[in-house]
Design a protein around this motif. Structure first.
Motif, PDB file in Angstrom:
ATOM      1  N   ALA A 119       0.866  -1.188   0.000  1.00 39.42           N
ATOM      2  CA  ALA A 119       0.000   0.000   0.000  1.00 39.42           C
ATOM      3  C   ALA A 119       0.894   1.227   0.000  1.00 39.42           C
ATOM      4  O   ALA A 119       1.957   1.231   0.624  1.00 39.42           O
ATOM      5  CB  ALA A 119      -0.877   0.002   1.244  1.00 39.42           C
ATOM      6  N   VAL A 139       0.577   5.663   0.129  1.00 39.51           N
ATOM      7  CA  VAL A 139      -0.276   6.850   0.255  1.00 39.51           C
ATOM      8  C   VAL A 139       0.624   8.076   0.179  1.00 39.51           C
ATOM      9  O   VAL A 139       1.700   8.114   0.812  1.00 39.51           O
ATOM     10  CB  VAL A 139      -1.076   6.819   1.586  1.00 39.51           C
ATOM     11  N   ARG A 151      -2.249   9.174   7.452  1.00 38.03           N
ATOM     12  CA  ARG A 151      -2.862   9.210   8.781  1.00 38.03           C
ATOM     13  C   ARG A 151      -4.333   9.609   8.742  1.00 38.03           C
ATOM     14  O   ARG A 151      -4.863  10.215   9.650  1.00 38.03           O
ATOM     15  CB  ARG A 151      -2.062  10.125   9.726  1.00 38.03           C
ATOM     16  N   GLY A 161      -6.395   7.001   7.322  1.00 41.20           N
ATOM     17  CA  GLY A 161      -7.026   5.701   7.130  1.00 41.20           C
ATOM     18  C   GLY A 161      -6.955   5.134   5.715  1.00 41.20           C
ATOM     19  O   GLY A 161      -7.392   4.009   5.486  1.00 41.20           O
ATOM     20  N   GLY A 185      -4.304   4.199   4.001  1.00 44.81           N
ATOM     21  CA  GLY A 185      -3.360   3.080   3.973  1.00 44.81           C
ATOM     22  C   GLY A 185      -4.008   1.809   4.502  1.00 44.81           C
ATOM     23  O   GLY A 185      -3.879   0.732   3.913  1.00 44.81           O
ATOM     24  N   GLU A 186      -4.738   1.956   5.605  1.00 51.42           N
ATOM     25  CA  GLU A 186      -5.409   0.807   6.222  1.00 51.42           C
ATOM     26  C   GLU A 186      -6.413   0.192   5.235  1.00 51.42           C
ATOM     27  O   GLU A 186      -6.464  -1.028   5.065  1.00 51.42           O
ATOM     28  CB  GLU A 186      -6.128   1.287   7.489  1.00 51.42           C
ATOM     29  N   ARG A 212       3.580  -2.575  12.749  1.00 52.21           N
ATOM     30  CA  ARG A 212       2.313  -2.518  13.500  1.00 52.21           C
ATOM     31  C   ARG A 212       1.310  -3.568  13.022  1.00 52.21           C
ATOM     32  O   ARG A 212       0.428  -3.978  13.773  1.00 52.21           O
ATOM     33  CB  ARG A 212       1.678  -1.130  13.350  1.00 52.21           C
TER      34      ARG A 212
HETATM   35  C1  LIG Z   1       2.309   2.771   4.941  1.00 51.62           C
HETATM   36  C2  LIG Z   1       1.341   3.816   4.405  1.00 51.62           C
HETATM   37  C3  LIG Z   1       0.653   3.224   3.191  1.00 51.62           C
HETATM   38  C4  LIG Z   1       0.295   4.138   5.478  1.00 51.62           C
HETATM   39  O1  LIG Z   1      -0.659   5.025   4.906  1.00 51.62           O
HETATM   40  P1  LIG Z   1      -1.640   5.912   5.799  1.00 51.62           P
HETATM   41  O2  LIG Z   1      -2.734   6.372   4.899  1.00 51.62           O
HETATM   42  O3  LIG Z   1      -0.906   6.915   6.573  1.00 51.62           O
HETATM   43  O4  LIG Z   1      -2.207   4.781   6.767  1.00 51.62           O
HETATM   44  P2  LIG Z   1      -3.340   4.950   7.856  1.00 51.62           P
HETATM   45  O5  LIG Z   1      -3.814   6.353   7.957  1.00 51.62           O
HETATM   46  O6  LIG Z   1      -4.380   3.935   7.527  1.00 51.62           O
HETATM   47  O7  LIG Z   1      -2.568   4.526   9.156  1.00 51.62           O
HETATM   48  C5  LIG Z   1      -1.267   5.047   9.433  1.00 51.62           C
HETATM   49  C6  LIG Z   1      -1.157   5.435  10.846  1.00 51.62           C
HETATM   50  O8  LIG Z   1      -2.017   6.501  11.113  1.00 51.62           O
HETATM   51  C7  LIG Z   1      -2.825   6.213  12.247  1.00 51.62           C
HETATM   52  N1  LIG Z   1      -4.047   6.899  11.946  1.00 51.62           N
HETATM   53  C8  LIG Z   1      -4.975   6.562  11.043  1.00 51.62           C
HETATM   54  N2  LIG Z   1      -5.987   7.442  11.048  1.00 51.62           N
HETATM   55  C9  LIG Z   1      -5.663   8.370  11.994  1.00 51.62           C
HETATM   56  C10 LIG Z   1      -6.285   9.544  12.471  1.00 51.62           C
HETATM   57  N3  LIG Z   1      -7.490   9.954  12.015  1.00 51.62           N
HETATM   58  N4  LIG Z   1      -5.636  10.270  13.409  1.00 51.62           N
HETATM   59  C11 LIG Z   1      -4.436   9.884  13.884  1.00 51.62           C
HETATM   60  N5  LIG Z   1      -3.820   8.781  13.477  1.00 51.62           N
HETATM   61  C12 LIG Z   1      -4.418   8.031  12.546  1.00 51.62           C
HETATM   62  C13 LIG Z   1      -2.902   4.720  12.293  1.00 51.62           C
HETATM   63  O9  LIG Z   1      -3.159   4.242  13.582  1.00 51.62           O
HETATM   64  C14 LIG Z   1      -1.528   4.340  11.805  1.00 51.62           C
HETATM   65  O10 LIG Z   1      -0.576   4.387  12.848  1.00 51.62           O
HETATM   66  P3  LIG Z   1       0.842   3.675  12.748  1.00 51.62           P
HETATM   67  O11 LIG Z   1       1.445   3.970  11.393  1.00 51.62           O
HETATM   68  O12 LIG Z   1       1.599   4.272  13.839  1.00 51.62           O
HETATM   69  O13 LIG Z   1       0.593   2.194  12.887  1.00 51.62           O
HETATM   70  C15 LIG Z   1       2.079   5.130   4.043  1.00 51.62           C
HETATM   71  O14 LIG Z   1       2.774   5.597   5.151  1.00 51.62           O
HETATM   72  C16 LIG Z   1       3.038   4.968   2.884  1.00 51.62           C
HETATM   73  O15 LIG Z   1       2.641   5.081   1.727  1.00 51.62           O
HETATM   74  N6  LIG Z   1       4.344   4.713   3.168  1.00 51.62           N
HETATM   75  C17 LIG Z   1       5.331   4.560   2.108  1.00 51.62           C
HETATM   76  C18 LIG Z   1       5.078   3.366   1.227  1.00 51.62           C
HETATM   77  C19 LIG Z   1       5.398   2.061   1.925  1.00 51.62           C
HETATM   78  O16 LIG Z   1       6.460   1.926   2.480  1.00 51.62           O
HETATM   79  N7  LIG Z   1       4.446   1.101   1.831  1.00 51.62           N
HETATM   80  C20 LIG Z   1       4.660  -0.230   2.373  1.00 51.62           C
HETATM   81  C21 LIG Z   1       3.743  -0.529   3.531  1.00 51.62           C
HETATM   82  S1  LIG Z   1       2.688  -1.925   3.150  1.00 51.62           S
END
Ligand SMILES: CC(C)(COP(=O)(O)OP(=O)(O)OC[C@H]1O[C@@H](n2cnc3c(N)ncnc32)[C@H](O)[C@@H]1OP(=O)(O)O)[C@@H](O)C(=O)NCCC(=O)NCCS
Length: 146
Positions: free
Chosen positions: A70, A72, A78, A80, A82-83, A118
């Motif tokens: 995934a 983003v 942050r 949701g 990515g989730e 995580r």
């Molecule tokens: C990994 C990745 C896809 C996550 O994307 P994201 O959209 O930020 O993911 P989410 O918002 O669903 O969750 C990320 C974090 O935000 C937190 N979060 C989600 N919604 C939130 C909100 N409303 N407020 C505060 N925190 C929140 C989650 O608990 C999670 O915490 P953690 O990373 O400490 O475990 C992104 O960081 C990315 O693209 N990274 C680079 C690519 C990569 O390395 N991908 C491989 C991973 S499979």
């Protein structure tokens, strides 16, 4: 409004590629490479309204193991996306018959590494592609994790 679209159209292909190349600048893909991947892999784009904010890759399982990634854009993290991308991708991998999930993160992607850890992934391998400097980290999800 959020929506998730499988890469089939020219527009989705372009959006998927742009996000991939912004997040993985060390290994950019050409339009032809993405076109070819869209046939072999399950590729999706996440949209917020008309804006492409993330994408995902699911590789078909090899010996029961599927690679799921995934991505983003930093400005939309942050919230949701990515989730959602990750869960949809894992569901797809399972429907394809995968029983083990792996992911690949560029070493410099701190958010990606934290997200993977995580979600129960542990590092299995680290490698540098020819001509690259930043290693990719391959991680496997511990059995029994959701
Ligand atoms: C990994 C990745 C896809 C996550 O994307 P994201 O959209 O930020 O993911 P989410 O918002 O669903 O969750 C990320 C974090 O935000 C937190 N979060 C989600 N919604 C939130 C909100 N409303 N407020 C505060 N925190 C929140 C989650 O608990 C999670 O915490 P953690 O990373 O400490 O475990 C992104 O960081 C990315 O693209 N990274 C680079 C690519 C990569 O390395 N991908 C491989 C991973 S499979």
């Amino acid at each position: 409004m959020q929506r998730y679209e499988q890469v089939k159209s020219e527009a989705a292909l372009r959006d998927w590629r742009e996000i991939h190349n912004l997040i993985i600048p060390t290994a950019p893909l050409s339009a032809e490479e993405v076109e070819e991947r869209a046939i072999r892999h399950h590729l999706e784009v996440a949209y917020l309204g008309d804006v492409a904010v993330g994408n995902s890759t699911v590789r078909p399982p090899a010996e029961g193991t599927s690679v799921v990634i995934a991505r983003v854009l930093p400005a939309y993290r942050r919230r949701g996306f990515g989730e959602q991308l990750y869960r949809r991708a894992v569901e797809h991998a399972r429907a394809w018959g995968a029983n083990t999930i792996e992911t690949i993160v560029l070493e410099s992607n701190d958010d990606g590494l934290r997200f993977a850890v995580r979600h129960g992934f542990v590092e299995v391998e680290r490698y540098v592609l020819p001509g690259d400097t930043v290693p990719f980290i391959e991680l496997r999800r511990a059995p029994g994790r959701a």
